[in-house]
Design an enzyme around this catalytic site. Sequence first.
Site, mmCIF file in Angstrom:
data_model
loop_
_atom_site.group_PDB
_atom_site.id
_atom_site.type_symbol
_atom_site.label_atom_id
_atom_site.label_comp_id
_atom_site.label_asym_id
_atom_site.label_seq_id
_atom_site.Cartn_x
_atom_site.Cartn_y
_atom_site.Cartn_z
ATOM 1 C CB SER A 59 11.502 3.263 3.425
ATOM 2 O OG SER A 59 10.437 2.899 3.640
ATOM 3 C CB ALA A 113 -12.963 52.823 32.531
ATOM 4 N N GLY A 114 -13.271 49.818 33.863
ATOM 5 C CA GLY A 114 -13.078 49.737 34.937
ATOM 6 C C GLY A 114 -11.221 48.988 34.424
ATOM 7 C CB ALA A 133 14.736 2.076 0.550
ATOM 8 C CE1 TYR A 145 -23.094 48.586 33.129
ATOM 9 C CE2 TYR A 145 -22.546 47.395 35.097
ATOM 10 C CZ TYR A 145 -22.972 47.951 34.604
ATOM 11 O OH TYR A 145 -23.292 48.677 35.429
ATOM 12 C CE1 TYR A 191 7.940 19.643 7.085
ATOM 13 C CE2 TYR A 191 10.221 20.356 5.456
ATOM 14 C CZ TYR A 191 8.721 20.691 6.099
ATOM 15 O OH TYR A 191 8.457 21.800 6.125
ATOM 16 N NE ARG A 208 -12.838 41.850 41.715
ATOM 17 C CZ ARG A 208 -14.732 42.239 41.867
ATOM 18 N NH1 ARG A 208 -14.874 40.631 42.250
ATOM 19 N NH2 ARG A 208 -15.043 42.837 42.073
ATOM 20 C CG ASN A 254 11.718 22.802 3.055
ATOM 21 O OD1 ASN A 254 11.940 22.382 4.328
ATOM 22 N ND2 ASN A 254 10.325 23.950 3.687
ATOM 23 N NE ARG A 276 4.399 24.002 9.990
ATOM 24 C CZ ARG A 276 5.909 24.301 9.345
ATOM 25 N NH1 ARG A 276 6.331 23.324 9.745
ATOM 26 N NH2 ARG A 276 5.722 25.042 8.684
HETATM 27 C C1 UD1 Z 1 -23.011 47.772 38.936
HETATM 28 C C2 UD1 Z 1 -23.599 48.172 39.667
HETATM 29 C C3 UD1 Z 1 -25.205 47.398 40.134
HETATM 30 C C4 UD1 Z 1 -25.106 46.247 39.308
HETATM 31 C C5 UD1 Z 1 -23.987 45.282 39.282
HETATM 32 C C6 UD1 Z 1 -24.186 44.766 37.665
HETATM 33 C C7 UD1 Z 1 -23.869 50.581 39.925
HETATM 34 C C8 UD1 Z 1 -23.382 51.820 40.553
HETATM 35 N N1 UD1 Z 1 -23.884 49.330 40.184
HETATM 36 O O1 UD1 Z 1 -22.073 47.446 39.922
HETATM 37 O O2 UD1 Z 1 -26.384 48.127 40.353
HETATM 38 O O3 UD1 Z 1 -25.885 45.249 40.418
HETATM 39 O O4 UD1 Z 1 -23.026 46.892 38.523
HETATM 40 O O5 UD1 Z 1 -23.183 43.675 37.711
HETATM 41 O O6 UD1 Z 1 -23.543 51.492 38.565
HETATM 42 N N2 UD1 Z 1 -17.201 50.817 34.925
HETATM 43 C C9 UD1 Z 1 -16.433 52.419 33.962
HETATM 44 N N3 UD1 Z 1 -16.068 53.191 35.102
HETATM 45 C C10 UD1 Z 1 -16.417 53.415 35.863
HETATM 46 C C11 UD1 Z 1 -16.895 52.328 36.524
HETATM 47 C C12 UD1 Z 1 -17.091 50.666 36.091
HETATM 48 O O7 UD1 Z 1 -16.714 52.381 32.873
HETATM 49 O O8 UD1 Z 1 -15.881 54.717 36.405
HETATM 50 C C13 UD1 Z 1 -17.381 50.096 33.961
HETATM 51 C C14 UD1 Z 1 -16.991 49.139 34.713
HETATM 52 O O9 UD1 Z 1 -15.734 48.013 33.869
HETATM 53 C C15 UD1 Z 1 -17.765 47.503 34.339
HETATM 54 C C16 UD1 Z 1 -19.155 48.402 34.444
HETATM 55 O O10 UD1 Z 1 -19.220 49.748 34.311
HETATM 56 O O11 UD1 Z 1 -17.356 47.135 33.163
HETATM 57 C C17 UD1 Z 1 -19.536 48.007 36.059
HETATM 58 O O12 UD1 Z 1 -18.858 48.314 37.131
HETATM 59 P P1 UD1 Z 1 -18.467 47.594 38.566
HETATM 60 O O13 UD1 Z 1 -17.606 48.498 39.176
HETATM 61 O O14 UD1 Z 1 -18.342 46.039 38.168
HETATM 62 O O15 UD1 Z 1 -20.395 47.583 39.048
HETATM 63 P P2 UD1 Z 1 -20.364 47.029 40.519
HETATM 64 O O16 UD1 Z 1 -19.575 47.793 41.094
HETATM 65 O O17 UD1 Z 1 -20.014 45.611 39.087
#
Ligand code: UD1
Length: 453
Positions: free
Chosen positions: A402, A10-11, A420, A100, A363, A15, A383, A330
Amino acid sequence: MKLGIVILAAGQGTRMKSRLPKVLHPLAGKPLLAHVIETARSLEPDAMVVVYGHGGERVREALDGPGLQWVEQAEQLGTGHAVQQALPALKDLDRVLVLYGDVPLMRRESLQSLVAAAPSGFGLMTMNLDDPTGYGRILRNEQGQVQGIVEQKDASPEQLRICEVNTGIMLVDAASLARWLEQLTPQNAQGEYYLTDIVALAVAEGVEIRIAQPEDPVEAEGVNDRLQLAALERIYQRWQAEVLMRDGVTLKDPARFDLRGSLRTGMDVSLDVNVIIEGEVVLGDNVSVGANTVLRNVRVADNVLIRENCVIEDAVIGPDSAIGPFSRIRPGTELTGGAHVGNFVEIKNSTIGLGSKVNHLTYIGDTLMGAGVNIGAGTITCNYDGAYKHRTTIEDKAFIGSNTALVAPVTVGEDATIGAGSVIAKDAPAGELTLARGKQVTIKGWKRPKKGA
Ligand code: UD1
Ligand code: CA
């Protein structure tokens, strides 16, 4: 024992600076999340749940598949909150494995070693890093027992020196997980519900935390930006290259080879530098591929030489063929066998019969070509009439001079010869010479204009 897997995805991936959700960015031609789903699936779990947020509908559309459940986490309140959203989808399970979506290289074997380390109770995947910056640190007591995890932003200077870190991957008893998640509070530096806090809650209940470590620490590396994505791409490509080389494939330089899909190979296959393989590619015995060639969904039979700088897509290449340099083949093309296709030749949706030669500047489109045909340099099958595509048939042993234009629909008969420079708009009979071009004339005494005359 019934296993459920939760994949956190969900992140936001801010970046990456991209309109594409992070977990859809490709690694070796496949979305990051697809790698994780594939590994998860290989463990044959009883349930799989993806927690999605940012751009979620797109992610779901791109990657939905059998056995997958999708749960939305509308607000990203932390990893603990994310897992909590998945709980309703994880009913009637004994254990839950948390993965993850942006950690694509975690291997099945390493996850199996976590299951083996913690056949019941609480399993945690950790690793030791020279530079642990950014990760949650593993806290142990004097007896070496794990007591909890402290996040980078909450850690004391002393805790920051700990080099054993949390990969984020854990295996937890399902009923306990639900209970512990309810007890989480966002009282920490980031104001989030940390999944990692359940470790201390488990310890407080007397649960032993069992540790496993990935074979290779890179397996636990996540993708946060495009630099990390590129770094993982190279590692993954290296792994694939090693598998191929162990299988007997010659790679002139494993660092300059890219496989974005699957490749099956026979004996004595040799790939020169900068070969790119995409989709599903099969190469038979004694196949040699020259530098800078791209093969996408191609089946190549035995004893085929593909020279430098060719692009071949959705095609079948029969045995003993030679292609390139600079050939473009192709979709829908089949070389039956023993064919020669040379430089600056484009072939589309055509069959090229046994031993036929199309060697230069040509071709060929929508064409059925028999065996033993010779196509002269500069020959074009016309074609397309601006609205429809039409077919050309060139029968066995025909010889096309040719710079001939074959205006489809048209048939050149068996053993026919075309002079040709002809424009052939009507069928050319078998065995005869057909010419269609202006007669050559000489204008006696004609003078070229001269300046100042
Ligand atoms: C997390 C761990 C940390 C670990 C690190 C490894 C926690 C609190 N910390 O930190 O201990 O060393 O991963 O990479 O768990 N995500 C959601 N929903 C949210 C927040 C995050 O789905 O509300 C997902 C993100 O998309 C990602 C994963 O969880 O796939 C980790 O989230 P991220 O925010 O990157 O955690 P870190 O701070 O890196
Ligand atoms: Ca992270």
